[in-house]
Design an enzyme around this catalytic site. Structure first.
Site: not given
Lengths: 259, 643
Positions: B286, B444, B44-46, B438, B428, B333
């Site tokens: 979103s 991201l 993933g991104l990381a 978060r 994550e 959130r």
């Protein structure tokens, strides 16, 4: 309002790449709120309950973005709804009593793994050959240094929307991967950041694509099947760039084809 | 035995810590880097950004993904955007403000220095991604555009239509592909990591299973990096992709890595409510929609079944705007989710199952025109219509909270290294930057901060001490034992031959965790969960039905291994929630609330990271609690207010 649908499925079953394949028929009753993959889940739960191995199929995000899923539904890649990946197709698009044929992507470039699951690694080879801008971490200039006209950014984003599902290849009578390759390439070729490697990228990606996939003869089936509705204009742009690259490279020492 | 949890946060003023630390760290010279092998699990991104960057630096990298291609990792589904303190909008943003918003948004339960560093490198991320060709949204003058996200009063979120995660992941994937082509990175696709190998107290490799052939194999390295995402699928229904799982981090936990704050889970306020029992996952809409959508429910429950267009303005309760006038629909959130829950619980839910609240765009469409709304959110509206068969340009969306992200994860120090030397954790999968909640568009940011900038720097400090050493051979006893354990687990699951499918058990587990450890928790419920989970786990191991064999592509077996680990993690998560006798962020204990129903922290007793140590299979009895006190030198924790 939820309605129940009685369906008859004809599903391709094949235990492995070297095993014989065949269609199996299953009947099921599902709510029309279900997605196509939830319908397959439901069939699988029933198969397991009857000690039969479930149907293997690729899927993951179920939001139409990861590009894992994709099957031929009645001969159409991702089924009847335009601009919709299999996971986002819902059963309300089918009538009660429908007979539905479900097959894997069929293309020499996508060898079968099991049942509805195929190997699309060839797409990774195309990207590895040149589908990037070479900029090591830390080597980037301040982001707003290079203005990108909004129209250019929008066009690049239209191309970049590709999810790499392979529907374009599956839908093509020649099993060509031109829509995928051109979308990935033109995203970068359109942007100012992508110019330094433009000609070399174009040559490398096209020639790697041709190792795995057939040739494009402008049928346009790919554009119809694409769940992100990527237009074949990008193929024309790729062909133009490829031709230019072949002439340009002799004079552009910095972008000579590698190897 | 208590662990020593040294955060290794450097001394000095907050704003100088990272700069000074980078200078003090040991380096590995370019010609020595190829002598080191690093395993990265997850793309993933990381993971993709870490593997690509380590490859560019000259290390030998082996990267593992269970997907067919690195590009499929679930980061791809992130929609709204990525935060960065560029202050391009000249609206008062700064590194300090992003840091402050993040630490406040996390309800003062994250580590100050890590959070500051995250804000600090955020600006480099945008530079890097733009240079890679990520097609961020632009203004007509060609400069980058921004929008607002929850918990902030500035516009600092960069976006690429509703597909920001996809574009950032493809940027990282392409950088990774470049390194694979260059030969610095070796890709192992369709390979599932099933154990970490630890020898002499140090992580030195992994056991992975080839998903197509079932073969397990051993891989050694000088260091192992886990970038394997969160554990939200413990709830079965979540916005995570179907394959997201806890196995990598849970197996590392069983090998000695502390698991921190497992009870911190983010329930995202804007998801499409479930429509029936066999639903396989939930879909996020979103948070960016809250920029232009207004959330409301009918004031009178009798109106809930009516066509919303017939309900007059004065009969609607825009409850977020009413209760939180300064942040309105853009409260964080956890607050938005809890308020949606109370609206539905008090009988004001809408939709056929009365399980949602309205997110209404009528006012924005009137003000901006349908075209502008379509340009901003068109793909999200289309997705909503495909799923619900309702047109959100005409009828308000129905939304309800769903599990989305997990702030808890493996404990790491300032170097992103767990308490097991040589085992690093990014994205994550670690616990470090978001505290108990978060903020939107920060996942991201953290994934890429860790992968591009933090880990490739800090890992050198560890590797430099290993210069001239080779990792233990894969024939060593530690590898033998780990592989035997994996093979045994596979064999046991296949030999149960019980009566219910893996999905059946996963769904049952999800119901327990959602009911008792979801948006609101209390002692009695958590204790109930602690009695039900071990019973379900026992039943699972004696009754699960996994057909097929272990020598071919077997998707049921993959799931069975993952659900087995969720069954254990669930118990630790509930145990953690029971012990934390306070409310903070996404962890809301009904016993601890202010008179207005907001989360009430107990800083005196709970201002710490709960890092659980594996003590044995009876988790509620044997798990050992270790505490890392949270020291705030810069900010003073306060009661969060978004009014």
């Amino acid at each position: 309002m939820t309605n129940m649908l009685n369906l008859t499925l004809k599903v391709w079953r094949q235990a492995g790449p070297d095993q014989p394949g065949r269609f199996e028929e299953y009947t099921t009753t599902v709510a029309d709120d279900a997605s196509f993959l939830e319908m397959l889940d439901y069939v699988n739960e029933d198969l397991i309950a009857h000690d039969q191995e479930p149907i293997a199929f690729d899927h993951d995000c179920r939001e139409g973005i990861c590009g894992s899923c994709g099957v031929m539904i009645d001969g159409q890649a991702h089924g009847p709804q335009k601009g919709t990946a299999t996971c986002q197709l819902h059963m309300r698009k089918f009538a009660d009593g429908s007979h539905i044929t479900v097959e894997p992507w069929r293309a020499a470039g996508f060898p079968l793994i099991r049942d509805l699951s195929v190997d699309r690694s060839a797409f990774d080879r195309i990207i590895e050959s040149g589908g990037y801008i070479s900029v090591s971490t830390g080597a980037a200039p301040e982001a707003n240094m290079i203005p990108v006209p909004k129209d250019v950014a929008d066009a690049a984003m239209d191309a970049a929307a590709c999810i790499g599902c392979g529907a374009c290849v599956a839908a093509c009578p020649n099993s060509a991967a031109s829509l995928f390759t051109s979308a990935k390439m033109q995203q970068l070729n359109l942007l100012p950041q992508g110019q330094a490697e433009r000609w070399r990228r174009t040559e490398d990606m096209v020639e790697t694509m041709e190792e795995f996939f057939g040739s494009c003869t402008n049928h346009g089936e790919c554009q119809e099947a694409c769940p992100k509705e990527i237009p074949i204009d990008f193929i024309a742009m790729m062909n133009r760039d490829y031709l230019k690259a072949k002439f340009a490279n002799r004079r552009r020492g910095g972008q000579r084809k590698a190897g | 035995m208590a662990l020593s949890l040294d955060s290794h946060v450097p001394d000095g003023p907050l704003a100088d810590k990272w700069t000074n630390y980078k200078f003090d760290l040991k380096l590995v010279a370019p010609h020595n880097r190829r002598r080191f092998t690093v395993i990265v699990v997850g793309t993933g991104l990381a993971g993709a950004s870490a593997a690509a960057t380590l490859g560019e630096l000259g290390y030998n990298v082996k990267v593992f993904t269970y997907h067919d291609s690195p590009r499929r990792a679930h980061s791809i589904a992130a929609q709204g955007g990525i935060n960065a303190a560029k202050n391009y909008k000249n609206d008062g943003d700064s590194v300090y403000r992003l840091y402050y918003d993040t630490i406040k948004g996390g309800d003062f339960r994250s580590r100050e220095a890590n959070t500051y560093r995250l804000a600090e490198v955020s600006v480099n991320i945008i530079d890097q991604c733009v240079a890679q060709g990520v097609p961020f949204a632009r203004e007509y003058g060609g400069r980058l555009d921004n929008r607002s996200f929850g918990g902030a009063q500035v516009a600092r979120t960069f976006y690429a239509r509703g597909q920001t995660g996809q574009q950032l992941l493809l940027g990282a994937y392409q950088a990774l592909a470049h390194q694979i082509h260059a030969g610095t990175v070796q890709l192992f696709n369709r390979m599932d990591m099933l154990d970490v190998v630890v020898e002499d107290g140090q992580a030195c490799g992994i056991i992975a299973r080839d998903l197509l052939t079932g073969e397990t194999s051993r891989h050694n390295a000088h260091a192992v990096v886990l970038a394997t995402g969160g554990y939200g699928n413990v709830y079965y229904l979540s916005t995570n992709a179907k394959a997201c799982n806890v196995t990598a981090t849970w197996r590392a936990h069983r090998k000695g890595a502390a698991f921190a704050n497992p009870c911190y889970t983010q329930i995202h306020p804007t998801c499409i409510p479930p429509s029936d029992e066999f639903q396989s996952k939930l879909t996020l809409m979103s948070e960016s929609l809250r920029n232009d959508g207004r959330i409301w429910v009918p004031k009178d429950p009798a109106d809930c079944g009516k066509d919303p267009s017939t309900i007059p303005e004065d009969a609607r309760d825009y409850y977020l705007e009413r209760k939180y006038p300064s942040f309105g629909n853009l409260v964080p959130r956890d607050i938005a989710s809890r308020n949606a829950k109370s609206a539905v619980d008090s009988g004001h839910g809408v939709g056929a199952l009365r399980n949602g609240v309205y997110l209404d765009f009528a006012e924005s469409i009137n003000r901006l025109g349908e075209d502008v709304v379509r340009e901003r959110y068109g793909n999200l509206f289309d997705m909503y219509e495909r799923i619900t068969d309702e047109n959100p340009y005409k009828v308000p969306m129905r939304i309800y909270p769903a599990t989305h992200y997990t702030m808890g994860g493996l404990w790491v120090d300032y170097n992103l290294m767990s308490n097991v030397p040589g085992l690093f954790v990014c994205g994550e999968a670690n616990f470090s930057d978001h505290g108990a909640n978060r903020l939107g568009a920060s996942a991201l940011m953290q994934g890429l901060a860790d992968g591009y900038f933090v880990l490739p720097t800090t890992i050198a400090g560890y590797l430099a001490t290993k210069l001239g050493t080779t990792p233990p051979p894969i024939t060593s006893k530690a590898f033998d034992d780990a592989q035997a354990d994996v093979d045994d687990r596979v064999k046991r699951l296949l030999s149960v031959k019980g009566t219910h499918s893996v999905d059946h058990y996963h769904r049952e587990l999800g119901k327990i965790v959602w009911e008792y450890c979801g948006m609101a928790r209390n002692k009695a419920g958590l204790e109930q969960a602690l009695s039900e989970i071990p019973a379900l786990r026992e039943q699972y191991w004696s009754d699960v039905k996994v057909l097929g064999d272990g020598e071919s592509y077997n998707q049921s077996l993959e799931k069975a291994l993952r659900v087995a680990d969720f069954m254990e993690l669930a118990e630790l998560k509930v145990r953690d929630a029971l012990h934390r006798e306070e409310s903070c962020g996404g962890h809301f204990r009904e016993e601890h609330q202010t008179p207005e129903g907001e989360a009430k922290r107990d800083d005196e007793n709970f201002q710490y990271v709960a890092a659980w140590e594996w003590g044995g299979p009876d988790i509620q009895r044997d798990a050992v609690l270790n505490k890392e006190p949270l020291v705030f030198e810069d900010v003073t924790p306060s009661q969060r207010s978004y009014k």
